[in-house]
Design a protein around this motif. Structure first.
Motif, mmCIF file in Angstrom:
data_model
loop_
_atom_site.group_PDB
_atom_site.id
_atom_site.type_symbol
_atom_site.label_atom_id
_atom_site.label_comp_id
_atom_site.label_asym_id
_atom_site.label_seq_id
_atom_site.Cartn_x
_atom_site.Cartn_y
_atom_site.Cartn_z
ATOM 1 N N ASP A 190 0.826 -1.210 0.000
ATOM 2 C CA ASP A 190 0.000 0.000 0.000
ATOM 3 C C ASP A 190 0.859 1.259 0.000
ATOM 4 O O ASP A 190 0.442 2.300 -0.532
ATOM 5 C CB ASP A 190 -0.933 -0.006 1.214
ATOM 6 N N GLY A 191 2.061 1.158 0.581
ATOM 7 C CA GLY A 191 2.946 2.325 0.597
ATOM 8 C C GLY A 191 3.354 2.737 -0.807
ATOM 9 O O GLY A 191 3.315 3.920 -1.158
ATOM 10 N N ILE A 192 3.718 1.757 -1.650
ATOM 11 C CA ILE A 192 4.116 2.101 -3.011
ATOM 12 C C ILE A 192 2.901 2.523 -3.835
ATOM 13 O O ILE A 192 3.000 3.395 -4.701
ATOM 14 C CB ILE A 192 4.878 0.937 -3.675
ATOM 15 N N VAL A 193 1.736 1.911 -3.566
ATOM 16 C CA VAL A 193 0.508 2.323 -4.270
ATOM 17 C C VAL A 193 0.171 3.767 -3.939
ATOM 18 O O VAL A 193 -0.158 4.570 -4.829
ATOM 19 C CB VAL A 193 -0.658 1.380 -3.917
ATOM 20 N N ARG A 194 0.242 4.109 -2.666
ATOM 21 C CA ARG A 194 -0.061 5.484 -2.250
ATOM 22 C C ARG A 194 0.972 6.465 -2.821
ATOM 23 O O ARG A 194 0.642 7.591 -3.188
ATOM 24 C CB ARG A 194 -0.105 5.579 -0.720
ATOM 25 N N ALA A 195 2.236 6.026 -2.908
ATOM 26 C CA ALA A 195 3.278 6.902 -3.455
ATOM 27 C C ALA A 195 3.030 7.172 -4.933
ATOM 28 O O ALA A 195 3.152 8.311 -5.401
ATOM 29 C CB ALA A 195 4.648 6.261 -3.254
ATOM 30 N N VAL A 196 2.675 6.123 -5.688
ATOM 31 C CA VAL A 196 2.360 6.324 -7.101
ATOM 32 C C VAL A 196 1.132 7.215 -7.246
ATOM 33 O O VAL A 196 1.080 8.099 -8.111
ATOM 34 C CB VAL A 196 2.137 4.977 -7.808
ATOM 35 N N SER A 197 0.143 6.998 -6.394
ATOM 36 C CA SER A 197 -1.072 7.814 -6.453
ATOM 37 C C SER A 197 -0.764 9.285 -6.211
ATOM 38 O O SER A 197 -1.297 10.167 -6.899
ATOM 39 C CB SER A 197 -2.080 7.315 -5.408
ATOM 40 N N ALA A 198 0.100 9.544 -5.227
ATOM 41 C CA ALA A 198 0.401 10.930 -4.859
ATOM 42 C C ALA A 198 1.324 11.612 -5.848
ATOM 43 O O ALA A 198 1.215 12.821 -6.085
ATOM 44 C CB ALA A 198 1.016 10.964 -3.464
ATOM 45 N N THR A 199 2.273 10.845 -6.428
ATOM 46 C CA THR A 199 3.282 11.464 -7.293
ATOM 47 C C THR A 199 3.034 11.218 -8.780
ATOM 48 O O THR A 199 3.750 11.775 -9.616
ATOM 49 C CB THR A 199 4.689 10.931 -6.943
ATOM 50 N N GLY A 200 2.047 10.374 -9.120
ATOM 51 C CA GLY A 200 1.824 10.033 -10.524
ATOM 52 C C GLY A 200 1.602 11.243 -11.401
ATOM 53 O O GLY A 200 2.202 11.375 -12.478
ATOM 54 N N ALA A 201 0.755 12.147 -10.945
ATOM 55 C CA ALA A 201 0.450 13.329 -11.753
ATOM 56 C C ALA A 201 1.672 14.226 -11.916
ATOM 57 O O ALA A 201 1.973 14.704 -13.020
ATOM 58 C CB ALA A 201 -0.704 14.103 -11.130
ATOM 59 N N VAL A 202 2.403 14.449 -10.805
ATOM 60 C CA VAL A 202 3.537 15.363 -10.879
ATOM 61 C C VAL A 202 4.680 14.739 -11.675
ATOM 62 O O VAL A 202 5.356 15.430 -12.460
ATOM 63 C CB VAL A 202 4.010 15.780 -9.464
ATOM 64 N N ILE A 203 4.911 13.414 -11.507
ATOM 65 C CA ILE A 203 5.972 12.771 -12.277
ATOM 66 C C ILE A 203 5.620 12.768 -13.765
ATOM 67 O O ILE A 203 6.475 13.007 -14.622
ATOM 68 C CB ILE A 203 6.228 11.341 -11.757
ATOM 69 N N THR A 204 4.361 12.518 -14.089
ATOM 70 C CA THR A 204 3.944 12.549 -15.491
ATOM 71 C C THR A 204 4.120 13.941 -16.080
ATOM 72 O O THR A 204 4.664 14.117 -17.179
ATOM 73 C CB THR A 204 2.478 12.110 -15.617
ATOM 74 N N SER A 205 3.676 14.943 -15.348
ATOM 75 C CA SER A 205 3.825 16.320 -15.830
ATOM 76 C C SER A 205 5.295 16.673 -15.999
ATOM 77 O O SER A 205 5.702 17.254 -17.017
ATOM 78 C CB SER A 205 3.160 17.287 -14.851
ATOM 79 N N ALA A 206 6.089 16.311 -14.980
ATOM 80 C CA ALA A 206 7.518 16.622 -15.042
ATOM 81 C C ALA A 206 8.183 15.891 -16.200
ATOM 82 O O ALA A 206 9.032 16.458 -16.901
ATOM 83 C CB ALA A 206 8.186 16.243 -13.718
ATOM 84 N N GLY A 207 7.800 14.637 -16.412
ATOM 85 C CA GLY A 207 8.388 13.874 -17.501
ATOM 86 C C GLY A 207 8.047 14.454 -18.861
ATOM 87 O O GLY A 207 8.913 14.554 -19.743
#
Length: 673
Positions: free
Chosen positions: A595-612
């Protein structure tokens, strides 16, 4: 730390920046051509002996005259050619030049024009431009002149950067602005990070060039362009991470200053760690032998430090100055649903965690398949293949090659002891691939210079083989003999690039591993993350190399493209890894590994995608510069960042962390904690 103190620190940074721009902003390094040959290489040492010989301080430009219809030159045409030669010699303030030489087919004539060897950058471009203008002035309309040779190539490279970095900066800023508007969905918020990063870019460029010059490296137009791209790309990434966390905290905290302080406290370590990773990776380029590569390491590292300073010290006070109003019309409200448990990226991460084995297997197999694009991708561009746009130095050289034997107008130089003249002559002419050898001067120190014509096409593998054989032959006679010239320089540049790849790539991986071990304090996680990042980088090189050669039609990858692309892909890829895993490490103690990695992807997915997307787009902007090597780096790194963003960070790493379980964090985090 109080908000007033933060504001004071930001003001000090801005004042120091303005002073830096005023004091150091007059550098002309943007006009300098890249230097790929190490100073201790044999060709460079041979070139350094030029002043010892008659007219040795001059380098030859070549005037080529032909008829556009391909007909033979008439006596009147040859008279016009002599007149053009006289005008060009006067414009170049040169004397002692050999007479006009006519090709055997009678369709072309050439004249050699000596230019001062110390000319470089825009001064060299001005000199060659005046030669071209003098040649065309008063020439009959049925004749065509072209100026080529080493000085012309250097001038065209310098001219290609004339205003190019301003264009690069403008296009980069426009791309970043557009993507920030789309990301933030606000008509005003994007202005704050863009202005902060734009100022950081200018300050970083000036400081980086000054430091690079101060430590004895040679900044040039290409390193300046790459540095701007890195500062804009990485700086925007840091800003996205900080503002994303700020928006998230505004959903929990009504006081925007308190929310901003919390965001900086949580995002700051990730920004510092990712910045340190890229900076240290860039500094491994100091282990390289190529002057331009070493310069890029220093210049870009300094620029990225400046970018991090501006994002951490200047951007927060600027955001605090305007408060929540910056997010209009989508102003965050307290009580908004947290990103860690809702939204598109949460559904993606949860789906990956349900079938981690299948997802990881298919994704890794796909990356391995892309790696096969490296097989058969040629590496090494000749001097005439450097430009993406038409250049007179290239077309003139092609005209020359069509009418004169290879190597005749750009001979290889051999410098050896005069006492060994007979043996040296025999060694030269007995070397396979050598057409002729003539002495072209003696120095007071007891050296003879030989002009050697090779049979192979300039810059070809056959020419390089001949250079290697020639060096072996003359070294057997005189161990201090030197072989130089254009082909020898190109051979040394390729050898330097191959050596740098072998030395720098392991150093980059060691640096990234050390940073991840310090950051995560786990035994297994850094190894897994680096292995996946390397696989992704090789996949990007395979895909980007195939696209460059087969889709864009470039003849080969440049010698330096693999090293630069691998460096940026690994260092910047680890950037996103750090954004993700630091958040996962924050979530894991309370929610467990899965759940920790799921929550991390959930929280950072948008910003990492935008940054990428921002970083990939910014690297693609390198295509506005006219050198093929920069376009290739933009293609490969842009594709690689998208692979990192949508495959590695979103799919492979969450799947592997879920498969491995709590052991991935040992000993920093244990199941009993």
């Amino acid at each position: 730390m109080s908000s007033r103190l933060h504001g004071l620190i930001a003001l000090v940074v801005l004042l120091v920046s303005v002073a830096t721009l005023v004091l150091l902003g007059g550098s002309d390094t943007d006009s300098t051509s890249p230097v790929a040959v190490p100073a201790n290489s044999e060709s460079a040492r041979a070139d350094s002996t030029r002043p010892e010989f008659p007219q040795g301080d001059a380098v030859p430009a070549i005037l080529v005259v032909t008829r556009p219809d391909g007909a033979a030159l008439s006596p009147a045409d040859l008279a016009a050619t002599d007149a053009a030669r006289a005008r060009v010699l006067a414009a170049g303030d040169a004397d002692g030049a050999p007479p006009v030489v006519v090709s055997q087919d009678g369709q072309s004539a050439v004249a050699t024009i000596p230019l001062r060897g110390e000319l470089s950058g825009f001064a060299l471009n001005d000199a060659v431009t005046s030669l071209r203008a003098a040649a065309a002035d008063g020439l009959p309309s049925d004749l065509r002149t072209e100026v080529t040779g080493g000085p012309a190539f250097g001038a065209d490279i310098a001219n290609s950067f004339s205003g190019a970095n301003i264009t690069l900066l403008a296009v980069t800023a426009a791309v970043v602005a557009l993507l920030l508007i789309i990301t933030y969905r606000s008509p005003v918020l994007w202005l704050v990070p863009l202005l902060v990063i734009a100022l950081a870019d200018r300050v970083g460029s000036v400081i980086g060039a000054a430091i690079a010059t101060g430590v004895g490296t040679t900044p040039d137009g290409s390193t300046s362009g790459i540095t701007s791209v890195l500062v804009f790309g990485a700086g925007t990434n840091y800003a996205l991470l900080l503002i994303s966390r700020y928006r998230e905290e505004l959903g929990r905290e009504s006081d925007h200053r308190a929310a901003l302080a919390t965001a900086r406290r949580h995002a700051g370590p990730a920004i510092i760690a990712s910045n340190a990773t890229v900076v240290l990776a860039l500094l491994t380029l100091l282990l390289a032998s190529s002057p331009s590569t070493r310069s890029l390491g220093v210049q870009a590292a300094a620029g990225l430090v400046v970018a991090a300073v501006f994002v951490l010290l200047v951007l927060p006070p600027a955001l605090a100055l305007f408060g929540k109003r910056l997010f209009w019309p989508f102003v965050p409200e307290v009580g908004a649903e947290p990103l860690t448990t809702t939204g598109f990226w949460h559904r993606i991460a949860d789906g990956v965690a349900r079938r981690p084995g299948q997802v990881a297997g298919v994704s890794i197999a796909a990356l391995a398949l892309l790696c096969t694009g490296l097989i058969g991708t040629p590496i090494g561009l000749s001097q005439t293949e450097q430009f993406r746009v038409q250049a007179e130095s290239v077309t003139g050289y092609q005209t020359l090659a069509a009418h004169f034997p290879s190597g005749l107008t750009d001979p290889t130089r051999v410098v050896a002891a005069t006492a060994s003249d007979d043996a040296i002559r025999q060694a030269i002419v007995s070397t396979p691939g050598v057409v002729s050898a003539q002495p072209s001067g003696q120095s007071p120190s007891g050296l003879t210079q030989w002009s050697v014509v090779l049979d192979a096409a300039p810059g070809s593998d056959e020419a390089f083989d001949t250079i290697d054989s020639l060096r072996a032959s003359v070294h057997d006679v005189d161990g201090e003999a030197l072989v130089g010239g254009s082909d020898a320089s190109a051979r040394d540049a390729r050898a330097s690039a191959e050596r740098d790849l072998r030395v720098v790539v392991p150093a980059i991986l060691v640096v990234v591993l050390v940073v991840l071990y310090v950051l995560l304090r786990a035994a297994l996680a850094p190894l897994v993350l680096v292995a996946v990042t390397v696989l992704s980088a090789l996949a990007a090189l395979g895909l980007g190399g195939w696209v460059s050669v087969h889709a864009f039609g470039f003849p080969a990858l440049d010698n330096t493209t693999p090293l630069y692309a691998f460096l940026f892909l690994v260092a910047l890829g680890v950037d996103y890894t750090i954004f993700l895993v630091t958040r996962a490490r924050e979530e894991t103690p309370e929610h467990g590994t899965r759940d920790g990695i799921v929550r991390a992807v959930s929280a950072t997915g948008a910003v990492i995608t935008s940054a990428g997307i921002v970083l990939a787009a910014v690297f693609c902007v390198l295509g506005v510069l006219p050198l093929i090597v920069l376009t290739q780096i933009g293609i490969i790194v842009g594709l690689g960042i998208l692979l990192d963003t949508f495959v590695v960070r979103t799919v492979i790493i969450p799947a592997l962390f879920t498969l491995i379980g709590p052991r991935i964090w040992w000993p920093a985090l244990r199941p009993d904690r």
